[in-house]
Design a protein around this motif. Structure first.
Motif, PDB file in Angstrom:
ATOM      1  N   UNK A   1      23.796  25.910  28.097  1.00 37.21           N
ATOM      2  CA  UNK A   1      24.351  24.698  28.685  1.00 37.21           C
ATOM      3  C   UNK A   1      23.332  23.588  28.424  1.00 37.21           C
ATOM      4  N   UNK A   2      23.755  22.533  27.773  1.00 36.21           N
ATOM      5  CA  UNK A   2      22.815  21.483  27.377  1.00 36.21           C
ATOM      6  C   UNK A   2      22.203  20.737  28.561  1.00 36.21           C
ATOM      7  N   UNK A   3      22.755  20.906  29.768  1.00 33.74           N
ATOM      8  CA  UNK A   3      22.155  20.297  30.965  1.00 33.74           C
ATOM      9  C   UNK A   3      21.195  21.246  31.682  1.00 33.74           C
ATOM     10  N   UNK A   4      21.145  22.487  31.255  1.00 36.31           N
ATOM     11  CA  UNK A   4      20.388  23.507  31.971  1.00 36.31           C
ATOM     12  C   UNK A   4      18.896  23.444  31.635  1.00 36.31           C
ATOM     13  N   UNK A   5      18.022  23.229  32.630  1.00 39.64           N
ATOM     14  CA  UNK A   5      16.583  23.148  32.361  1.00 39.64           C
ATOM     15  C   UNK A   5      15.997  24.469  31.881  1.00 39.64           C
TER      16      UNK A   5
ATOM     17  N   UNK B   1      28.384  17.013  26.108  1.00 41.96           N
ATOM     18  CA  UNK B   1      27.361  17.404  25.140  1.00 41.96           C
ATOM     19  C   UNK B   1      27.842  18.583  24.302  1.00 41.96           C
ATOM     20  N   UNK B   2      28.567  19.518  24.934  1.00 37.95           N
ATOM     21  CA  UNK B   2      29.109  20.648  24.188  1.00 37.95           C
ATOM     22  C   UNK B   2      30.104  20.192  23.137  1.00 37.95           C
ATOM     23  N   UNK B   3      30.971  19.267  23.519  1.00 35.17           N
ATOM     24  CA  UNK B   3      31.924  18.718  22.558  1.00 35.17           C
ATOM     25  C   UNK B   3      31.194  18.010  21.418  1.00 35.17           C
ATOM     26  N   UNK B   4      30.182  17.214  21.747  1.00 35.57           N
ATOM     27  CA  UNK B   4      29.438  16.485  20.714  1.00 35.57           C
ATOM     28  C   UNK B   4      28.731  17.453  19.767  1.00 35.57           C
TER      29      UNK B   4
END
Length: 257
Positions: free
Chosen positions: A97-101, A145-148
Motif C-alpha cells: 500500500x503506497x500510504x503504508x509506512x 496512488x495504486x491507479x497511478x
C-alpha cells in the motif's frame, strides 16, 4: 612480549569487539524499525475494523465498471504487476500500500537488493496493490496512488514510478496521494512518464476497479497486514532474522539448485 605491546593488543581487540557490538546493535535497530512499522499497519487494521466495514460499500460503489488490468499484468485475475525475468527460479510476491509506512521501511531497506536480483535475472517480483490505509484512516490516497502506478505500468515505467512514490510518501495520516495533481507532478521525476496518456489514465481513474479487485483479493487471502512479502510462497517478512543479505543468499541458493 613487552607489557606495553600486550596492552596495545588488548586495546585493539577491545576496539574490534566494540565495533562488532555496535554493528549488531545497528542491525537489531534496523530490523526493529521494519518489523515495528509493520506492527503499526496491522494494529491500525485491527483498531479500525469498523471503519473498514463502513467504507467497504463505498469501495464497491467506486468499482462500478469492469476491472481494467494494466498492460502486462499477470497471475490470477491479472492482479500481479511483474518486475524481472519470466521464468526466474525465485519469485517474490509483495502485497503493498503506497500510504503504508511499513511498506516504505521495507523498500528503503531492501530496494537495492531487489533491484540487483531482478536485474540479474535471479528473481522475479509480483506486486499486488492494496488500499489498507484508505480503510484504516479514510481518504483515497492508496487507491489513487495504486491507479497511478498501474498507469505507469501501461507506460512500462512501473518500477521507476513505484520507487518515486515511496521516496515521496507523505505521513500516514496525510492523504496527499489522494490528489491526482500530486501524482502527476511526481511522474515528472520519471523520464518519459508525464505524457497526455498517463495524465488521462490518472485523472480518469482507469484502473480504480482493478485496484479495488486487488484489495478484495488481499482481504480474501487473510493476510496480516502490509507489506506481506512471500518468497516462493513463504512469508519472509515475519522472519525477524531476515535481512537483505539473507534474502540474497536464499535466492542465490535457489539459482544454484
Amino acid at each position: 612480549m613487552s607489557e606495553k605491546n600486550r596492552e596495545g593488543k588488548r586495546t585493539a581487540r577491545e576496539r574490534l569487539a566494540d565495533e562488532r557490538e555496535k554493528q549488531k546493535a545497528a542491525d537489531r535497530r534496523r530490523r526493529t524499525l521494519i518489523v515495528g512499522a509493520g506492527v503499526v499497519c496491522v494494529l491500525g487494521l485491527a483498531a479500525v475494523i469498523g471503519v473498514v466495514a463502513a467504507n467497504s460499500g463505498k469501495d464497491e460503489a467506486k468499482a462500478s465498471g469492469p476491472a481494467v488490468a494494466p498492460s502486462g499484468a499477470q497471475g490470477k485475475d491479472s492482479l500481479a504487476i511483474p518486475v524481472g525475468k519470466d521464468g526466474a527460479k525465485s519469485t517474490l510476491t509483495i502485497w503493498e500500500d503506497f500510504r503504508c509506512p511499513a511498506c516504505m521501511a521495507f523498500e528503503a531497506a531492501y530496494r537495492p537488493t531487489l533491484h540487483e536480483l531482478t536485474d540479474s535475472g535471479q528473481m522475479r517480483i509480483e506486486y499486488h496493490l492494496v488500499r489498507l490505509i484508505d480503510g484504516n484512516l479514510g481518504g483515497t490516497g492508496s487507491l489513487r496512488a495504486g491507479n497511478a502506478a498501474a498507469c505507469a505500468q501501461d507506460a512500462a515505467k512501473f518500477r521507476d514510478y513505484h520507487d518515486v512514490l515511496y521516496a515521496n510518501q507523505p505521513k500516514e495520516t496525510d492523504d496527499a496521494f489522494g490528489d491526482n495533481g500530486k501524482l502527476i507532478d511526481l511522474a515528472g521525476k520519471v523520464k518519459g512518464l508525464d505524457t497526455a496518456a498517463f495524465r488521462s489514465c490518472v485523472d480518469d481513474g482507469k484502473h480504480d476497479s482493478w485496484v479495488n479487485k486487488s484489495n478484495a483479493a488481499f482481504k480474501a487471502g487473510r493476510f496480516g497486514g502490509t507489506p506481506t512479502v512471500l518468497l516462493d510462497g513463504k512469508n519472509i517478512y515475519q522472519d525477524q532474522t531476515m535481512t537483505p543479505a539473507k534474502l540474497k543468499q536464499l535466492v542465490q541458493q535457489a539459482n544454484k539448485g
